[in-house]
Design a protein around this motif. Structure first.
Motif, PDB file in Angstrom:
ATOM      1  N   ASP B 166       0.825  -1.223   0.000  1.00  0.00           N
ATOM      2  CA  ASP B 166       0.000   0.000   0.000  1.00  0.00           C
ATOM      3  C   ASP B 166       0.854   1.265   0.000  1.00  0.00           C
ATOM      4  OD1 ASP B 166      -2.346  -1.529   0.171  1.00  0.00           O
ATOM      5  OD2 ASP B 166      -2.195  -1.608   2.354  1.00  0.00           O
ATOM      6  N   ALA B 167       1.938   1.257   0.770  1.00  0.00           N
ATOM      7  CA  ALA B 167       2.752   2.469   0.883  1.00  0.00           C
ATOM      8  C   ALA B 167       3.442   2.790  -0.433  1.00  0.00           C
ATOM      9  CB  ALA B 167       3.787   2.310   2.000  1.00  0.00           C
ATOM     10  N   ALA B 168       3.887   1.753  -1.153  1.00  0.00           N
ATOM     11  CA  ALA B 168       4.523   1.989  -2.455  1.00  0.00           C
ATOM     12  C   ALA B 168       3.521   2.644  -3.405  1.00  0.00           C
ATOM     13  CB  ALA B 168       5.047   0.676  -3.036  1.00  0.00           C
ATOM     14  N   LEU B 169       2.270   2.180  -3.346  1.00  0.00           N
ATOM     15  CA  LEU B 169       1.233   2.797  -4.177  1.00  0.00           C
ATOM     16  C   LEU B 169       0.903   4.201  -3.666  1.00  0.00           C
ATOM     17  CD1 LEU B 169      -1.167  -0.264  -4.677  1.00  0.00           C
ATOM     18  CD2 LEU B 169       0.668   0.539  -6.192  1.00  0.00           C
ATOM     19  N   GLY B 170       0.952   4.372  -2.345  1.00  0.00           N
ATOM     20  CA  GLY B 170       0.692   5.694  -1.758  1.00  0.00           C
ATOM     21  C   GLY B 170       1.715   6.720  -2.207  1.00  0.00           C
ATOM     22  N   LEU B 171       2.959   6.276  -2.348  1.00  0.00           N
ATOM     23  CA  LEU B 171       3.999   7.183  -2.857  1.00  0.00           C
ATOM     24  C   LEU B 171       3.695   7.573  -4.301  1.00  0.00           C
ATOM     25  CD1 LEU B 171       6.691   8.675  -2.622  1.00  0.00           C
ATOM     26  CD2 LEU B 171       7.860   6.509  -3.087  1.00  0.00           C
ATOM     27  N   GLU B 172       3.206   6.601  -5.091  1.00  0.00           N
ATOM     28  CA  GLU B 172       2.745   6.909  -6.455  1.00  0.00           C
ATOM     29  C   GLU B 172       1.660   7.984  -6.436  1.00  0.00           C
ATOM     30  OE1 GLU B 172       3.092   5.304  -9.930  1.00  0.00           O
ATOM     31  OE2 GLU B 172       5.008   5.424  -8.870  1.00  0.00           O
ATOM     32  N   VAL B 173       0.708   7.817  -5.528  1.00  0.00           N
ATOM     33  CA  VAL B 173      -0.391   8.791  -5.416  1.00  0.00           C
ATOM     34  C   VAL B 173       0.173  10.166  -5.062  1.00  0.00           C
ATOM     35  CG1 VAL B 173      -2.413   9.461  -4.050  1.00  0.00           C
ATOM     36  CG2 VAL B 173      -2.136   7.079  -4.807  1.00  0.00           C
ATOM     37  N   ALA B 174       1.103  10.187  -4.070  1.00  0.00           N
ATOM     38  CA  ALA B 174       1.696  11.461  -3.643  1.00  0.00           C
ATOM     39  C   ALA B 174       2.409  12.137  -4.804  1.00  0.00           C
ATOM     40  CB  ALA B 174       2.666  11.231  -2.486  1.00  0.00           C
ATOM     41  N   SER B 175       2.908  11.337  -5.737  1.00  0.00           N
ATOM     42  CA  SER B 175       3.636  11.883  -6.888  1.00  0.00           C
ATOM     43  C   SER B 175       2.694  12.141  -8.069  1.00  0.00           C
ATOM     44  CB  SER B 175       4.742  10.903  -7.308  1.00  0.00           C
ATOM     45  OG  SER B 175       5.453  10.417  -6.181  1.00  0.00           O
ATOM     46  N   GLY B 176       1.366  12.057  -7.842  1.00  0.00           N
ATOM     47  CA  GLY B 176       0.404  12.385  -8.893  1.00  0.00           C
ATOM     48  C   GLY B 176      -0.014  11.217  -9.762  1.00  0.00           C
ATOM     49  N   GLY B 177       0.389   9.994  -9.394  1.00  0.00           N
ATOM     50  CA  GLY B 177       0.053   8.824 -10.202  1.00  0.00           C
ATOM     51  C   GLY B 177      -1.241   8.162  -9.750  1.00  0.00           C
ATOM     52  N   LEU B 178      -1.563   7.010 -10.392  1.00  0.00           N
ATOM     53  CA  LEU B 178      -2.744   6.186 -10.054  1.00  0.00           C
ATOM     54  C   LEU B 178      -4.046   6.985 -10.093  1.00  0.00           C
ATOM     55  CD1 LEU B 178      -1.357   3.940  -7.145  1.00  0.00           C
ATOM     56  CD2 LEU B 178      -1.290   3.551  -9.609  1.00  0.00           C
ATOM     57  N   THR B 179      -4.146   7.862 -11.076  1.00  0.00           N
ATOM     58  CA  THR B 179      -5.350   8.697 -11.186  1.00  0.00           C
ATOM     59  C   THR B 179      -6.571   7.893 -11.604  1.00  0.00           C
ATOM     60  OG1 THR B 179      -4.568   9.244 -13.394  1.00  0.00           O
ATOM     61  CG2 THR B 179      -4.168  10.868 -11.668  1.00  0.00           C
ATOM     62  N   ASP B 180      -6.358   6.637 -12.050  1.00  0.00           N
ATOM     63  CA  ASP B 180      -7.507   5.804 -12.426  1.00  0.00           C
ATOM     64  C   ASP B 180      -8.227   5.229 -11.205  1.00  0.00           C
ATOM     65  OD1 ASP B 180      -5.192   4.440 -11.919  1.00  0.00           O
ATOM     66  OD2 ASP B 180      -5.469   2.913 -13.463  1.00  0.00           O
ATOM     67  N   LEU B 181      -7.666   5.373 -10.028  1.00  0.00           N
ATOM     68  CA  LEU B 181      -8.331   4.868  -8.817  1.00  0.00           C
ATOM     69  C   LEU B 181      -9.338   5.885  -8.287  1.00  0.00           C
ATOM     70  CD1 LEU B 181      -5.439   3.204  -6.758  1.00  0.00           C
ATOM     71  CD2 LEU B 181      -7.212   2.067  -8.112  1.00  0.00           C
ATOM     72  N   SER B 182     -10.270   5.413  -7.488  1.00  0.00           N
ATOM     73  CA  SER B 182     -11.241   6.315  -6.851  1.00  0.00           C
ATOM     74  C   SER B 182     -10.530   7.202  -5.842  1.00  0.00           C
ATOM     75  CB  SER B 182     -12.325   5.507  -6.128  1.00  0.00           C
ATOM     76  OG  SER B 182     -11.778   4.913  -4.959  1.00  0.00           O
ATOM     77  N   ASN B 183     -11.171   8.290  -5.497  1.00  0.00           N
ATOM     78  CA  ASN B 183     -10.579   9.196  -4.520  1.00  0.00           C
ATOM     79  C   ASN B 183     -10.380   8.499  -3.170  1.00  0.00           C
ATOM     80  OD1 ASN B 183      -9.592  11.875  -4.049  1.00  0.00           O
ATOM     81  ND2 ASN B 183     -11.296  12.081  -2.589  1.00  0.00           N
ATOM     82  N   ASP B 184     -11.353   7.693  -2.783  1.00  0.00           N
ATOM     83  CA  ASP B 184     -11.240   6.963  -1.511  1.00  0.00           C
ATOM     84  C   ASP B 184     -10.014   6.057  -1.507  1.00  0.00           C
ATOM     85  OD1 ASP B 184     -13.474   8.168  -0.584  1.00  0.00           O
ATOM     86  OD2 ASP B 184     -14.741   6.365  -0.555  1.00  0.00           O
ATOM     87  N   ASP B 185      -9.808   5.342  -2.594  1.00  0.00           N
ATOM     88  CA  ASP B 185      -8.657   4.448  -2.672  1.00  0.00           C
ATOM     89  C   ASP B 185      -7.356   5.237  -2.595  1.00  0.00           C
ATOM     90  OD1 ASP B 185     -10.149   2.184  -2.795  1.00  0.00           O
ATOM     91  OD2 ASP B 185      -9.890   1.834  -4.956  1.00  0.00           O
ATOM     92  N   ARG B 186      -7.327   6.374  -3.284  1.00  0.00           N
ATOM     93  CA  ARG B 186      -6.115   7.187  -3.297  1.00  0.00           C
ATOM     94  C   ARG B 186      -5.820   7.733  -1.893  1.00  0.00           C
ATOM     95  NH1 ARG B 186      -4.435   9.748  -7.964  1.00  0.00           N
ATOM     96  NH2 ARG B 186      -4.631  11.775  -6.982  1.00  0.00           N
ATOM     97  N   VAL B 187      -6.864   8.182  -1.216  1.00  0.00           N
ATOM     98  CA  VAL B 187      -6.677   8.692   0.150  1.00  0.00           C
ATOM     99  C   VAL B 187      -6.172   7.580   1.067  1.00  0.00           C
ATOM    100  CG1 VAL B 187      -7.922   9.553   2.191  1.00  0.00           C
ATOM    101  CG2 VAL B 187      -8.317  10.594  -0.066  1.00  0.00           C
ATOM    102  N   PHE B 188      -6.749   6.394   0.927  1.00  0.00           N
ATOM    103  CA  PHE B 188      -6.330   5.262   1.759  1.00  0.00           C
ATOM    104  C   PHE B 188      -4.842   4.944   1.536  1.00  0.00           C
ATOM    105  CE2 PHE B 188      -5.346   0.715   1.844  1.00  0.00           C
ATOM    106  CZ  PHE B 188      -5.614   0.422   3.171  1.00  0.00           C
ATOM    107  N   LEU B 189      -4.447   4.861   0.262  1.00  0.00           N
ATOM    108  CA  LEU B 189      -3.056   4.481  -0.045  1.00  0.00           C
ATOM    109  C   LEU B 189      -2.084   5.562   0.419  1.00  0.00           C
ATOM    110  CD1 LEU B 189      -3.686   2.990  -3.607  1.00  0.00           C
ATOM    111  CD2 LEU B 189      -3.159   1.700  -1.508  1.00  0.00           C
ATOM    112  N   LEU B 190      -2.461   6.822   0.210  1.00  0.00           N
ATOM    113  CA  LEU B 190      -1.613   7.925   0.661  1.00  0.00           C
ATOM    114  C   LEU B 190      -1.422   7.868   2.178  1.00  0.00           C
ATOM    115  CD1 LEU B 190      -0.136  10.490  -0.286  1.00  0.00           C
ATOM    116  CD2 LEU B 190      -2.235  11.769   0.204  1.00  0.00           C
ATOM    117  N   GLY B 191      -2.494   7.564   2.880  1.00  0.00           N
ATOM    118  CA  GLY B 191      -2.433   7.453   4.342  1.00  0.00           C
ATOM    119  C   GLY B 191      -1.492   6.341   4.781  1.00  0.00           C
ATOM    120  N   ARG B 192      -1.506   5.241   4.060  1.00  0.00           N
ATOM    121  CA  ARG B 192      -0.620   4.120   4.415  1.00  0.00           C
ATOM    122  C   ARG B 192       0.842   4.495   4.178  1.00  0.00           C
ATOM    123  NH1 ARG B 192      -1.059  -0.586   6.850  1.00  0.00           N
ATOM    124  NH2 ARG B 192      -0.499  -1.911   5.089  1.00  0.00           N
ATOM    125  N   TYR B 193       1.083   5.407   3.237  1.00  0.00           N
ATOM    126  CA  TYR B 193       2.451   5.884   3.003  1.00  0.00           C
ATOM    127  C   TYR B 193       2.859   6.921   4.052  1.00  0.00           C
ATOM    128  CZ  TYR B 193       6.177   8.677   0.920  1.00  0.00           C
ATOM    129  OH  TYR B 193       7.337   9.373   0.721  1.00  0.00           O
TER     130      TYR B 193
END
Lengths: 326, 326
Positions: B166-193
């Protein structure tokens, strides 16, 4: 770091610094184990140093490593503690190469052996900033016997170890100043700045006699003031009694206005301690036995505040009490 | 730091973080005192974090402080230790203001309370570089009972806590990636990072059953490999058994090639542990009681080396085993 992975770095340069300490597990695990000796408790201190703030980026790497450790050992000395080991986080910019790291580690190795203070664990990481070294040093004292800042009483005598102000002058030398001094004097002062001597044996010996103690890192006046504030007392320092090195005396002869710098400059890493009057002779005798001069320079007072007097009993004018690395 | 002296900083923001721990002396001295409980020894770990390397300079200061502490608590969790307190060196560039520091300290205060882990001492200093935070965390275990990396035996089952990647994906989110995911998923992954959860209760509970353990900071494969190397064994990981969060599964459905990132990305701060086969059911039951899934994902082997297999028994191609912050 260009050529060597973190794991190779640790195995090659840092694992030898554990000097076989069993709780370090040769740096092969995530954590170290440690216990105080029977009847003792741990004394723990943490000081970080940063290039451009606490040392000059071009300073010799072996001296940088040793000073980073020694400023922490000096805190242990002030508390009367015997070192057991240290932990180190090393933050290295990309331009640092293996030669630098090898020299840094070789320097540390000397002090690990001299002070019987093995590396027990830590962390290396890259940084986009300057070299930074964060050390946590751990020592031990008999339980409940750590010398605090807060035990000085009115009437106690303020004593210091060694000579004061050399490091402040050494920093001047490192910055190209004090060219009127001889080369020998300049080398001596620079050495006192780059490689302070933690007064561990003295600190341990005096701890039974002191009512309060501190190591002088922020400057004599600032650190004595720390004792005053924590102890709820004041102090009168007789500046003419403050022990100076020969080089320090010569610098002061050339420029009498340097007196403020000597009294407030940081990085001495000598000890300042409050000694009940009945113990002063014994404190000095013990210092003599260890080859470390112990000099009475003032008296703690019931009235708060710090006064620094010159030969005529007038206050020496000081703009600041000391130096903080901020 | 523009407006507040080091002493004011300490009194205002950091002394409250001692939460009354007696050995911290309210940060009024040069060192702290500490003893392990009767029958226990100390477990000590040190990890530094640097802006631009371990976190983004614009991250919320409260989360920066908490993550800096939590990565150290995670090391204690991996070793089965109970936290006693921590020391912190804080290196701050000039642009950091009181608002930043207050938020940083308020964040830390939450974790001091949640994990019963008071601040015992430390140091603040300026730096011409980025914010850097060096923490030394101290815990305790029954003497001789720290869970090491080196005890895994062939036939032991590799278990992990929580969900991986999750944290590796959260870092992707923090860097503007994984835009195909829902906002909830992105928030969750970012939090895990940004705010990992050190598995202290689980680590303490499982420590009696484990033969080896590590917290996953460098990435699942890299950290399992650390156990293998130190234990002189190998490991086969069944990648389809690796527990993923719902958000992680959805990211993987969108981009199956993310599997390598999930298995090798750092910052999970879950536990990986080697469990003798007879203890696996008990380990899972205990995890369930604590609300932390414990999932068997592989087996340690007499043959050295790490193999990661896909659903068809083929090796998953990994360019690297993990991530190191260098």
């Amino acid at each position: 770091v260009s050529t060597t992975s973190e794991f190779d770095l640790i195995a090659r340069y840092f694992a030898p610094l554990t000097a076989g300490a069993p709780g370090a597990y040769n740096l092969s695990d995530d954590a170290a184990t440690l216990s105080p000796s029977h009847g003792c408790e741990l004394v723990i201190t943490k000081d970080a140093v940063v290039a451009g703030v606490h040392f000059l980026p071009g300073d010799p790497p072996d001296l940088i490593g040793r000073k980073a450790l020694r400023v922490n050992l000096s805190d242990l000395a002030g508390k009367g503690a015997q070192p057991l080991g240290f932990f180190m986080a090393l933050m290295l910019p990309a331009h640092i190469n293996d030669t630098w790291i090898e020299s840094f580690a070789n320097g540390l190795r000397l002090d690990v052996d001299d002070f019987s203070c093995p590396l027990l664990g830590g962390d290396t990481t890259s940084t986009p900033g300057p070299v930074a070294i964060s050390i946590t040093a751990i020592g031990e004292v008999k339980t409940g016997r750590m010398v605090r800042r807060n035990g000085a009483r009115a009437g106690d005598v303020l004593c210091v170890s060694g000579t004061i102000g050399d490091a402040a002058l050494g920093l001047e030398v490192a910055s190209g100043g004090l060219t009127d001094l001889s080369n020998d004097d300049r080398v001596f002062l620079l050495g006192r700045y780059q490689l302070p001597t933690p007064r561990l044996t003295l600190g341990q010996a005096e701890s039974a006699r002191d009512s309060a103690a501190i190591d002088i890192s922020d400057g004599l006046c600032a650190d004595v003031n720390h004792i005053c504030v924590q102890s709820g007392v004041g102090c009168v320092i007789q500046s003419t009694h403050v022990p100076l090195s020969l080089a320090g005396r010569r610098a002061l002869e050339n420029k009498p206005e340097l007196i403020a710098r000597l009294l407030t400059g940081g990085d001495d890493y000598e000890l300042a301690f409050a000694v009940p009057p009945a113990n002063v002779t014994a404190a000095q005798a013990h210092g003599q036995k260890l080859g470390i001069p112990v000099t009475p320079i003032g008296i703690f007072t019931a009235a708060p505040g710090l006064q620094v007097l010159d030969a005529y009993g007038h206050q020496v004018k000081l703009d600041v009490l000391g130096f903080t690395h901020r």
